[in-house]
Enzyme design. Structure first.
Site, short mmCIF file in Angstrom:
data_model
loop_
_atom_site.label_atom_id
_atom_site.label_comp_id
_atom_site.label_asym_id
_atom_site.label_seq_id
_atom_site.Cartn_x
_atom_site.Cartn_y
_atom_site.Cartn_z
N TYR A 1 9.60 41.49 -17.73
CA TYR A 1 8.82 40.81 -17.06
C TYR A 1 7.35 41.42 -17.79
O TYR A 1 6.48 40.46 -18.34
CB TYR A 1 8.71 41.01 -15.78
N GLU B 1 2.50 37.21 -24.10
CA GLU B 1 2.15 35.72 -23.93
C GLU B 1 0.46 36.02 -23.77
O GLU B 1 -0.26 35.15 -24.15
CB GLU B 1 2.51 35.08 -22.48
#
Lengths: 288, 308
Positions: free
Chosen positions: A210, A217
């Site tokens: 995660y 990103e």
């Protein structure tokens, strides 16, 4: 908005939690009325939903389970196997590229077709929720898939100069491992034969993946900013006949900022799911 | 007369919160809620949800103890609905915002557009017309909240006011910014387009108001009764023949009219979002009607005649 790696796990996490406690073939079908917590102005003059938006639940009470039809089971099994295979192919392609070339430069370009195909195909998951064969909220799945589509098509595909950034590899790796785990988890669940290892992986890998995915990103979007500003891409200025304006640069800034409230929520949700599923903890939620 | 005993437990922890003895059999849930408030003043009646089953539906205030499936010692489960705020307060706040905010942009108050535009006025007639329409719409809503609507619920959760105001105020600011912008482009088809749009807007405003009045007349003051609405002599109410919630139909129509009038994409988006929300409400309302009334007119659709 660029979403987080195990984000697909969010809705699926809740899904999976349910499955973990019950025979996988009995899947909950989502009720036809969407959770009104998902809508904005949740007031209604005659208040059929009432002011009490405690009805934020989009899952039915345990007493209402129905067997999934044969066709739906067959389709979902096929879908999940296909997606597992697709992301496996992607993983292998990435490993082979790195082994042959020794660099990450050109990696995105070599895998982009496969990535785009399988990530875009995931839009079907929204349909699965809509028609009720998967018991997750359409909104949650929609947001998750949209964020992936955003990253792939509106960032890496559209902003060529950042395709060779290391951060791209970072989130690609995180996504790949996540998706292989997630889709194989669903596949095995549907086949009524879930190896503990897969369940374990699904509820532990995210702890690392995660944050890694989020980092990848965010760094990628950040790297893209100068190009977006310079080219004014995807932006509309005034005056124009639709009397609207849009600045992609500021949109990206806001997107990045939105990770701050959203990521912790999703992460802690997964942590709670993990405790429930793996450790059988009974957690009294705030708004149960 | 046999008195009842009522024990109230926390729905989640099953903790015993309150024990009431010598409760009249014909006591209502509302009265029990008032009794429950005494030892727990922080839980005023509006934020109490009492139910027979911890995971069941809330009992209504009008329900009578005797008529419930309980023995003479009744166990009720309590759930805190959280801080509550009255519907009237929420409506007034969420509607006053757009009225005021739009005018800030219309008068081009400093720090919105460039300084050379401060307090200037648009040279386009449609911009002035749009201001009148938008303002009229929200004044109408405020007046309806004060004098027309009859709410079946007194309160809603406090967090709704933040959600709702963000929605209404946010969109109002976004729309107003473009319509009143110095670089605003008037509609492509000029006065013709504006006239048509204005007609749509006015008709739908009248329609919406007619439906609100018809619904008000359906329910006597202070009551919470529900009846099937039917068309009246007012032609605007004839839409009841085809839809369950013509007020929403007219509302969407008004905003479509406004979007055509201003030819402004944010307005169209606001209409779309509003339409989505109202469709959800209309479907819920329609379902309630069908459940409650066996003889509900079968031709009616929730919000769009024949379609949706």
């Amino acid at each position: 908005m660029g979403r987080l790696t195990e984000v697909a796990a969010l809705g699926s996490g809740a899904r999976a939690a349910r499955w973990a406690g019950s025979p996988p073939t009995l899947l909950l079908l989502s009720p036809t009325s969407p959770g009104c917590a998902a809508t904005m102005a949740s007031s209604d003059e005659d208040g059929t939903n009432g002011g009490a938006s405690e009805a934020g639940e989009d899952r039915e009470a345990p007493g209402k389970r129905r067997r999934l039809g044969l066709l739906a089971t067959a389709w979902l099994t096929f879908y999940n196997i296909a997606m597992t295979a697709g992301w496996l192919v992607l993983a292998i392609a990435m490993v082979r590229f790195y082994m042959e070339k020794g660099t990450h430069r050109g990696l995105y370009k070599s895998v982009q077709k496969t990535l785009k195909f399988f990530q875009t195909f995931a839009l079907l998951e929204i349909v699965h929720c809509l028609i009720g064969i998967v018991p997750t909220s359409v909104l949650v799945t929609g947001v998750q898939v949209s964020s992936r589509i955003f990253m792939v098509w509106l960032i890496t595909h559209s902003i060529k100069p950042i395709q060779n950034e290391e951060s791209v590899v970072l989130f690609l790796v995180a996504w790949t491992v996540t998706e292989i785990t997630r889709y194989s988890f669903y596949t095995f669940s549907l086949l009524d034969h879930l190896p503990y290892f897969i369940k374990w992986a699904r509820y532990n890998f995210f702890i690392i993946l995660y944050p890694v995915g989020v980092a990848g990103e965010l760094l990628t979007i950040y790297a893209a900013l100068p190009y977006v500003k310079k080219t004014g891409m995807f932006s509309i200025r005034l005056p124009n006949k639709y009397n609207v304006s849009f600045d992609y640069y500021y949109f990206l800034l806001i997107t990045m900022a939105s990770y701050i409230p959203l990521f912790p929520q999703l992460y802690f949700h997964m942590l709670r799911q993990r405790r429930k599923v793996l450790h059988g903890e009974v957690i009294v939620e705030k708004d149960d | 007369m046999k008195h009842y005993e009522v024990e109230i437990l926390d729905a989640k922890t099953r903790e015993k919160l309150c024990f009431l003895d010598k409760v009249e059999p014909h006591a209502t849930i509302a009265e029990i809620k008032n009794l429950f408030t005494k030892p727990h003043p922080q839980w005023y009646p509006a934020r109490q949800s009492l139910r027979l089953d911890p995971k069941g539906k809330s009992l209504k205030d009008e329900d009578i103890l005797q008529k419930l499936p309980v023995g003479t010692t009744a166990t009720l489960y309590f759930r805190d609905l959280g801080a509550q705020i009255s519907w009237v307060t929420v409506f007034l706040t969420e509607y006053a915002g757009p009225l005021f905010i739009y005018l800030l942009f219309y008068f081009r108050v400093p720090f919105i557009y460039g300084h050379k535009y401060d307090f200037t006025s648009s040279r386009h007639t449609v911009v002035h017309l749009a201001c009148i329409c938008h303002s009229f719409h929200y004044v109408k809503r405020l007046l309806e909240t004060l004098f027309v609507h009859r709410f079946s619920h007194g309160t809603m959760p406090l967090r709704n006011i933040f959600k709702n105001c963000t929605y209404y105020w946010g969109f109002a600011a976004w729309m107003a910014y473009y319509i009143n912008h110095p670089l605003y482009t008037p509609p492509t088809y000029g006065a013709q387009q504006v006239k048509l749009a204005l007609a749509i807007f006015v008709i739908c405003q009248l329609g919406n108001f007619s439906i609100h009045m018809a619904l008000r007349d359906l329910r006597p003051a202070g009551s919470k009764t529900r009846k099937i609405p039917y068309p009246t002599k007012n032609p605007f109410t004839w839409l009841f023949l085809l839809v369950s919630c013509p007020n929403y139909t007219y509302e969407v129509g008004s905003w479509i009219g406004f979007a055509i009038m201003t030819q402004c994409l944010p307005v169209a988006l606001f209409s779309l979002v509003g339409f989505t929300q109202m469709t959800i409400w209309a479907k819920g309302k329609h379902r309630s009607y069908l459940k409650e009334f066996r003889d509900y007119p079968p031709l009616r659709m929730p919000i769009i005649p024949f379609l949706l």
